[in-house]
Structure formats: structure tokens, C-alpha cells
Design an enzyme around this catalytic site. Structure first.
Site, PDB file in Angstrom:
ATOM      1  CG  HIS A   3      -6.122   2.206  -0.135  1.00 31.49           C
ATOM      2  ND1 HIS A   3      -5.000   2.731  -0.733  1.00 31.49           N
ATOM      3  CD2 HIS A   3      -5.674   1.203   0.690  1.00 31.49           C
ATOM      4  CE1 HIS A   3      -3.923   2.093  -0.289  1.00 31.49           C
ATOM      5  NE2 HIS A   3      -4.308   1.158   0.555  1.00 31.49           N
ATOM      6  CB  CYS A  20      -0.557   0.940   7.753  1.00 31.34           C
ATOM      7  SG  CYS A  20      -2.183   0.859   6.950  1.00 31.34           S
ATOM      8  CB  CYS A  69      -0.937   0.003   1.203  1.00 35.01           C
ATOM      9  SG  CYS A  69      -2.216  -1.264   1.115  1.00 35.01           S
TER      10      CYS A  69
END
Length: 384
Positions: free
Chosen positions: A340, A370, A89
């Protein structure tokens, strides 16, 4: 050491899963921010030393090095190279940090950094899943858990209630709506022309936000990762699965002056850390702490924060540990609202902060995310 500046930052609208971008090829989606940067800043693409693109699922239509394919699809000069990277991510933000490092070192003068993720056409975990971990992995790591379960354990560790997480989620949607209606995203979004069921359409707005959400309506959603009564996270307080791409034009101060570009911000410092691979999503805490220590700053010295809203508990725990206030964090809504798109989000967050620093006239902003299997990434920028 040279200074690296953000000349411009753009992203596509984020299309909901199976939404208006579903028929667009990922390479075409990846190319759109590059075209936007060229149109807005009027440069010859041949001046770009490299294109660095994050992509978390680099297979099938997103495979074959989408970082090289995107500038070719955009019609850029053949001499412009490109590379794809995967730090889960944090990939889009890592692209920005790598670009800044190359410029600061003096090895390159102009780099485009960002990322893409077309989650409708290339599903998450198409390139592998937890089931593909080697047996040797578990000689060093005690347990295998999903990111959703990690988010639940964070909520337990910091004693967060479902109502608290839902309140954060509702506020994310409301902030996005206010920002959108006030035009705060206008300087960031490049529309996407595509076809939907054979008809031409122009996508110019994020499709995932649900500003009508309330704590009451979210309370009716089933838990996503645990049995009812034993958890706090569900689809309404977790990040949205969406399609999108982002890109930033990053240059040395000297190159920006040479080309007549007026930068938005300077990249001050970057950081990446490892963290507990089981709890997994707490990496933004040490990443932020180490970045502030390196720059000899306090949390109060930073005016704006973006903390990726992978799950509500991630942001809540980060605020609890760092002391950063919600009033300065994700002020225009976060991933719970706009979604996202894994490889693109980091570039979008840093770009969002660069534009918001200019809008507000404030000085410093910090983005942190994160990352799967226990990592954290952070970037500090200063308004120019």
C-alpha cells in the site's frame, strides 16, 4: 454533462520497504507512470490539461508539489500544470475522482490522475503525527487512537477472529500469485530502471507478496498493536509498506475519439464521506452505500470490487455490512499482498479494475478505501 473515460491505467511495480527502489528519487518514481502513459498511447503531452497526484507525505523529496515536478521530470511540455493533494490513504483515488469531475463538468478534456509514495525515502508521519493534534481537537473528538488500534476495534465490533483475518491475508497472497503468473498484471505494470548499490537494475515485479504464507506461519507472528491474546492484527494481515506510483489517462469521450484512443471504462459516479474519527476505518461502508443509492443500484449489480486491504478487518467488515462476496472482491490480491504505497494505491486500484473489466468482459466495478481520521471514498466504473 460529459462522460469521463479511462483511456489507460498504469503503475510501477511496488518495491518493498528498503528494497530495489530505495535509491530512486521519489520524483523519478512519480514520473515513470507518466512516461509509460505517453509511450503506450502516443500522445503529445501538451494535450494534458492537468496532472493531479496524490501524496500522503508531501515533504522533503516528495514536497514542493510533486504533481508539478513529476511531468517536468518526465520531460513533458512546460505548459502541463500539476497539483499534489492529500486525502490520506484515499489520495490517489481522490485524484481520479477530481479528474473525472473536471472532465464531466466540461472544464477540462484530458487529465492525468494518480499518485506516488516512496515510503523507503520519506517515512510515514514525516509531515506530522497524532501527537501534533491541537487540544481543541479533543473538545470534539473523544479519543486519539492509531489506525492499528482502530482496526482492532473493528475486529472486536464484528467479532472477527485472528484465524479468519489470517485466512483472508493468505488468500490475498495466493490471488496475487495466480494473477501474476497468469499475466493479469502485464497490461498495468511499467518497469522501472534504477540503480541499486551503484549497479543498474530493472524492477518489473512487485516485491512485497509472500505467496508461501500459510495460516500456520502467520499464527507465529507477534501482534503489532496490542499485547498477545488481545488482538488479531500483525504484519502478515495488514497492508505492506512499499514504494510505488500510479497514473490514469482520463478524458472526455469526445477527446478520446479525437485522439484515436480506445477507452477501457467510463467513470460512472464518485463518492466521499466522513465517518467516526475514532473507529476511523469504516468509511468504505457508507461510501459504498451512498454511491449505490445515488446510482440506483444494488450490490448484486456490481461485478468486481476493490477494497483497500489496509487491515484485514476493514475488508471483512465491509463485506459483512454490504453483502458483497469475497469471490468478487480483490480477485487479483490486495494491499496485504502487493502493498500500500499510500498516495499511489487509489489510482492503482481503480486502474486494476478497469483492466480486469476488460479481461473478464464484465460490466461494473467499484473501488473503495478507508481513510485516516474517519473518511471513505468510492468510485464506480463501467466497461466500455
Amino acid at each position: 454533462m460529459k462522460n469521463a473515460v479511462i483511456v489507460d491505467a498504469v503503475r510501477t511495480p511496488f518495491g518493498k520497504h528498503g528494497g530495489s527502489l530505495r535509491d530512486l528519487h521519489p520524483q523519478d518514481l512519480a514520473a515513470r507512470p507518466l512516461i509509460g502513459l505517453e509511450e503506450r498511447n502516443g500522445f503529445d503531452p501538451a494535450v494534458v490539461d492537468d496532472v493531479i497526484y496524490g501524496c500522503v507525505t508531501p515533504v522533503d523529496e516528495q514536497g514542493m508539489n510533486v504533481g508539478r515536478l513529476a511531468p517536468l521530470v518526465a520531460g513533458w511540455d512546460d505548459s502541463v500544470p500539476g497539483v499534489q493533494l492529500n486525502r490520506f490513504c484515499g489520495s490517489g483515488q481522490q485524484s481520479v475522482n477530481f479528474a473525472a469531475g473536471m472532465v464531466m463538468s466540461g472544464q477540462q478534456d484530458v487529465v492525468v490522475a494518480g499518485g506516488v509514495e516512496h515510503m523507503s525515502r520519506v517515512e510515514m508521519e514525516s509531515d506530522g503525527s497524532d501527537d501534533d493534534l491541537s487540544e481543541t481537537y479533543f473538545e470534539h473528538v473523544d479519543e486519539k487512537v492509531s489506525q492499528g488500534e482502530a482496526a482492532e476495534r473493528i475486529a472486536e465490533k464484528w467479532d472477527f477472529t485472528r484465524e479468519e483475518m489470517d485466512e483472508l491475508a493468505v488468500d490475498s497472497h495466493r490471488r496475487w500469485k495466480r494473477a501474476w503468473e497468469e499475466g493479469r498484471y502485464d497490461d498495468q505494470i511499467v518497469p522501472v530502471e534504477t540503480e541499486l548499490a551503484g549497479d543498474p537494475v530493472v524492477v518489473d515485479e512487485d516485491e512485497h507478496p509472500r505467496p508461501e504464507s500459510t495460516v500456520e506461519s502467520l499464527s507465529e507472528l507477534p501482534l503489532a498493536f496490542r499485547e498477545e491474546g488481545n488482538g488479531v492484527h500483525h504484519a502478515g494481515n495488514s497492508s505492506g509498506i512499499v514504494d510505488g506510483a500510479s497514473a490514469l489517462l482520463i478524458a472526455s469521450e469526445e477527446a478520446a475519439e479525437e485522439h484515436g484512443w480506445e477507452p477501457l471504462a467510463r467513470i460512472v459516479e464518485t463518492q466521499v464521506v466522513g465517518s467516526d474519527p475514532v473507529l476511523m476505518l469504516t468509511g468504505p461502508i457508507p461510501a459504498t452505500e451512498q454511491l449505490l443509492e445515488t446510482t440506483d443500484m444494488e450490490i448484486e449489480d456490481v461485478d468486481l470490487f476493490e477494497v483497500n486491504e489496509a487491515f484485514a478487518s476493514v475488508v471483512a467488515a465491509w463485506m459483512e455490512e454490504t453483502g458483497a462476496p469475497w469471490e468478487k472482491t480483490n480477485v487479483n490480491g490486495g494491499a496485504i499482498a502487493h502493498g500500500h504505497p499510500l498516495g499511489a494505491t487509489g489510482g492503482a486500484l481503480v486502474g486494476k479494475l478497469a483492466h480486469e473489466l476488460q479481461r473478464t468482459g464484465t460490466d461494473y466495478a467499484l473501488s473503495t478505501m478507508c481513510i485516516g481520521f474517519g473518511q471513505g471514498i468510492a468510485t464506480l466504473i463501467e466497461r466500455v
